[in-house]
Design a protein around this motif. Structure first.
Motif, PDB file in Angstrom:
ATOM      1  N   HIS A  15       0.855  -1.185   0.000  1.00 36.46           N
ATOM      2  CA  HIS A  15       0.000   0.000   0.000  1.00 36.46           C
ATOM      3  C   HIS A  15       0.894   1.238   0.000  1.00 36.46           C
ATOM      4  CE1 HIS A  15      -3.767  -2.054   1.350  1.00 36.46           C
ATOM      5  NE2 HIS A  15      -4.333  -0.977   0.850  1.00 36.46           N
ATOM      6  N   TYR A  16       0.615   2.206  -0.865  1.00 31.99           N
ATOM      7  CA  TYR A  16       1.216   3.527  -0.708  1.00 31.99           C
ATOM      8  C   TYR A  16       0.451   4.268   0.395  1.00 31.99           C
ATOM      9  CZ  TYR A  16       3.894   2.954  -5.011  1.00 31.99           C
ATOM     10  OH  TYR A  16       4.779   2.508  -5.976  1.00 31.99           O
ATOM     11  N   ASP A  18      -1.833   6.721   2.416  1.00 33.47           N
ATOM     12  CA  ASP A  18      -3.036   7.494   2.102  1.00 33.47           C
ATOM     13  C   ASP A  18      -3.772   6.997   0.857  1.00 33.47           C
ATOM     14  OD1 ASP A  18      -2.460   9.183   4.289  1.00 33.47           O
ATOM     15  OD2 ASP A  18      -1.111  10.380   3.044  1.00 33.47           O
ATOM     16  N   THR A  19      -3.605   5.721   0.522  1.00 32.42           N
ATOM     17  CA  THR A  19      -4.392   5.147  -0.571  1.00 32.42           C
ATOM     18  C   THR A  19      -5.227   3.999  -0.024  1.00 32.42           C
ATOM     19  OG1 THR A  19      -2.621   3.608  -1.197  1.00 32.42           O
ATOM     20  CG2 THR A  19      -2.668   5.735  -2.322  1.00 32.42           C
ATOM     21  N   LYS A  20      -6.436   3.862  -0.538  1.00 33.74           N
ATOM     22  CA  LYS A  20      -7.322   2.810  -0.064  1.00 33.74           C
ATOM     23  C   LYS A  20      -6.964   1.454  -0.662  1.00 33.74           C
ATOM     24  CE  LYS A  20     -11.344   5.777   0.837  1.00 33.74           C
ATOM     25  NZ  LYS A  20     -12.775   6.040   0.508  1.00 33.74           N
ATOM     26  N   ALA A  23      -1.403  -1.091  -4.120  1.00 35.82           N
ATOM     27  CA  ALA A  23      -0.768  -1.016  -5.440  1.00 35.82           C
ATOM     28  C   ALA A  23      -0.402  -2.404  -5.933  1.00 35.82           C
ATOM     29  CB  ALA A  23       0.474  -0.136  -5.375  1.00 35.82           C
ATOM     30  N   GLY A  44      -1.689   2.310 -13.056  1.00 28.34           N
ATOM     31  CA  GLY A  44      -2.262   1.884 -11.786  1.00 28.34           C
ATOM     32  C   GLY A  44      -2.366   0.384 -11.630  1.00 28.34           C
ATOM     33  N   GLN A 218      -4.828  -4.264 -11.457  1.00 32.29           N
ATOM     34  CA  GLN A 218      -5.142  -3.915 -10.066  1.00 32.29           C
ATOM     35  C   GLN A 218      -4.194  -4.616  -9.090  1.00 32.29           C
ATOM     36  OE1 GLN A 218      -9.333  -4.421  -9.285  1.00 32.29           O
ATOM     37  NE2 GLN A 218      -9.939  -3.272 -11.093  1.00 32.29           N
TER      38      GLN A 218
END
Length: 281
Positions: A15-16, A18-20, A23, A44, A218
């Motif tokens: 996860h980066y 502040d991203t839901k 990645a 993305g 995704q």
């Protein structure tokens, strides 16, 4: 994991901040040794994040990246060894070029290895000649074209003689001549035994250049296989918004009775040759 892979990703989650959405979503995929691999997927899909994990810039929050069947430990010594064996060429060469001329930039990394100056000069000369940059070796980098800058960034990685080279969109925004020069250099180093992997949006390029395809969507691997295997799955690719390469689209549109027993052609020349043979029947 198979040690015949250059690198393998085993359930990698990242996860980066502040991203839901992650990645990389428990990514499991292998990069086969000795192949020319194209990594496909929309923006993305996880291509660049996968590459940053491959050189240890990012670390899995779950799962592992494996080299030679062994999980990376991320010690300073191991990361240094990893980056000698795995080189990454960024999409934007400005992120990679730090000195004034191609010769200075290409020689910079070699000086950190303790190599003597004569050996450094010889290796730089060979790499610059290979990528058609020798005549530009002393030209200020800011005066180079985008294609020349991209080849200079590749030359700096190639000079370190890694076992695996990763390239993020290496041909984007290049004119046909610059693209040809880039691909010619990649083919030469591949023929010498280097594993080459490129992330690209160019389906036509992937189809004619690669001998292995990885499809990301995704943050997961949706498919991996030969170009013939991957692009025969028209519906699966279209379901994630990817188009078929033009030649593959034309080929799979032909009646099956005509193409039965024929390998799908991957270049325009091969396509013409097969059509001529079929029309003679």
């Amino acid at each position: 994991m198979d040690t015949e892979n250059s690198l393998a990703f085993d359930g990698v989650l990242f996860h980066y901040p502040d991203t839901k959405a992650p990645a990389l979503r428990e990514l499991t995929v292998s990069i086969p040794k000795g192949r020319k691999t194209a990594v496909l997927g929309h923006n993305g899909s996880g291509k660049s994040t996968m590459f940053l994990h491959a050189v240890g810039i990012l670390r899995p929050q779950q799962g592992a990246v494996l080299q030679g069947g062994k999980a990376l430990s991320y010690s300073r010594k191991e990361l240094a060894a990893l980056r000698r064996s795995v080189g990454l060429v960024f999409q934007d060469p400005e992120q990679q070029l730090i000195l004034s001329t191609p010769l200075e930039d290409v020689s910079f990394g070699l000086r950190g290895t303790g190599m003597d100056e004569a050996a450094i000069a010889a290796r730089c000369r060979n790499v610059l000649e290979l990528l058609n940059l020798a005549h530009l070796s002393d030209k200020p980098i800011h005066q180079l074209s985008l294609g020349q800058k991209k080849r200079t960034a590749l030359a700096g990685v190639m000079a370190m003689e890694p076992e695996l080279i990763l390239l993020d969109e290496p041909t984007s925004y290049l004119d046909p001549l610059s693209e040809m020069q880039m691909l010619r250099g990649l083919d030469v180093i591949h023929e010498k035994g280097t594993t080459v992997v490129m992330a690209t949006h160019d389906m036509n390029l992937a189809y004619r250049w690669a001998d292995w395809i990885i499809v990301l969507d995704q943050g997961t691997c949706r498919a991996a296989g030969t170009p013939e295997e991957i692009f025969a799955q028209r519906e699966d690719l279209q379901a994630i918004g990817l188009d078929l390469p033009l030649l593959a689209d034309l080929w799979y549109s032909l009646p099956a009775r005509l193409t039965a027993g024929e390998a799908a052609p991957r270049t325009a020349e091969d396509f013409k040759a097969v059509l001529n043979r079929l029309l003679d029947i």
